[in-house]
Each structure stands twice: as structure tokens, then as C-alpha cells.
Design a protein around this motif. Structure first.
Motif, PDB file in Angstrom:
ATOM      1  N   PHE A 100      35.300  43.081  27.731  1.00 58.32           N
ATOM      2  CA  PHE A 100      36.299  42.638  28.692  1.00 58.32           C
ATOM      3  C   PHE A 100      37.516  42.092  27.958  1.00 58.32           C
ATOM      4  CE2 PHE A 100      33.206  39.227  28.040  1.00 58.32           C
ATOM      5  CZ  PHE A 100      34.014  38.199  27.583  1.00 58.32           C
TER       6      PHE A 100
ATOM      7  N   LYS B 202      40.939  39.057  31.953  1.00 50.54           N
ATOM      8  CA  LYS B 202      39.990  39.253  33.057  1.00 50.54           C
ATOM      9  C   LYS B 202      38.999  38.092  33.138  1.00 50.54           C
ATOM     10  CE  LYS B 202      40.421  44.147  33.522  1.00 50.54           C
ATOM     11  NZ  LYS B 202      39.857  45.359  33.976  1.00 50.54           N
TER      12      LYS B 202
ATOM     13  N   SER C 149      40.911  35.143  34.613  1.00 47.75           N
ATOM     14  CA  SER C 149      41.091  35.332  36.056  1.00 47.75           C
ATOM     15  C   SER C 149      39.800  35.027  36.809  1.00 47.75           C
ATOM     16  CB  SER C 149      41.546  36.773  36.323  1.00 47.75           C
ATOM     17  OG  SER C 149      41.683  37.001  37.696  1.00 47.75           O
TER      18      SER C 149
END
Length: 142
Positions: free
Chosen positions: A119, A123, A126
Motif C-alpha cells: 500500500f 492510503k 486516509s
């Protein structure tokens, strides 16, 4: 690398985080990137050590791989979510093996969030924002 302009609804919120993964590169990456944002990070390479860190440091957030030695990540999450002592602990599980199981984990209430590896840090940040701003408790795991 892209960083978000703000991380949480309360921009001054600095979190205490335990990150658990048997891949040391992952925990080093998480520690390095989240410390840049002012968070305090403790790392472990297996489930038992991760549990000890949670007990010792009482973190705001646990970021844990699912497939780790000792206590499996989902079992660790389930144990913590069923213990009222960790009422405010938020948990993000991550995996590079178990794909597309987000719906199952959230249905079982074992986790507050799920991310597939690899990832991008944006991300994860978030998802952290979403998880840390959730209202209510989900801990029964039954």
C-alpha cells in the motif's frame, strides 16, 4: 511521495500506535513515515510481542498484519475487541495474502479497517483518518 495536507479532523492529534508485522521492512516503513507526522510508533514482529506492546503502551491505534507468528493478527484483533480495557483502541489489519476479505472482517467486528499490501502511505493515512474519526464501539467479535 504524496502526503495528505491534513491527517485527522483534529490536525493536532498525535497518536500512539503499535505496528505489528513479521516483515521488518514494513514496520520500519510505517514507523518512519508516521513519525514524520508526529505520531509515536512502537513495533513488533509477532502477535505475542504486539500484545505486550498494546498492554504496556495503551495505544490509540494498532496496525497489524494478519499472517504473523504466534497469535494470528485476526485473533489478536478479536481478543482486544472483546476486552473492555481496550474500549477506545482502533485496529487496522493489513495483509498481502488474504485478499478481498474486508467485508468479512468488518461484519465480524474484529477490526475497524483493513488494507491490502502493498500500500501507499497516503492510503494508510486516509484509512487512519477514517478509523480514528469513527464514532461508537465495535467489540463483540462474535
Amino acid at each position: 511521495m504524496l502526503y495528505l495536507a491534513f491527517v485527522f479532523e483534529d490536525e493536532n492529534m498525535k497518536l500512539k500506535i503499535v505496528a505489528v508485522d513479521d516483515d521488518k521492512k514494513v514496520t520500519i516503513f510505517i514507523k518512519k513515515e508516521l513519525e514524520k507526522l508526529g505520531h509515536e510508533i512502537f513495533t513488533a514482529g509477532d502477535g505475542e510481542s504486539g500484545l505486550k506492546l498494546v498492554e504496556k503502551h495503551q495505544p490509540d491505534l494498532l496496525i497489524c498484519d494478519m499472517l504473523i507468528p504466534g497469535i494470528h493478527g485476526s485473533e489478536l484483533s478479536k481478543q482486544l475487541k472483546s476486552n473492555e480495557e481496550y474500549d477506545s483502541l482502533k485496529i487496522i489489519l493489513m495483509t498481502g495474502v488474504y485478499k478481498k476479505i474486508n467485508w468479512l472482517l468488518e461484519k465480524k467486528s474484529w477490526t475497524d479497517g483493513f488494507i491490502e499490501k502493498p500500500f501507499e502511505i497516503s492510503k494508510l493515512i486516509s484509512l487512519m483518518d477514517k478509523v480514528m474519526n469513527k464514532k461508537g464501539r465495535r467489540h463483540n467479535g462474535k
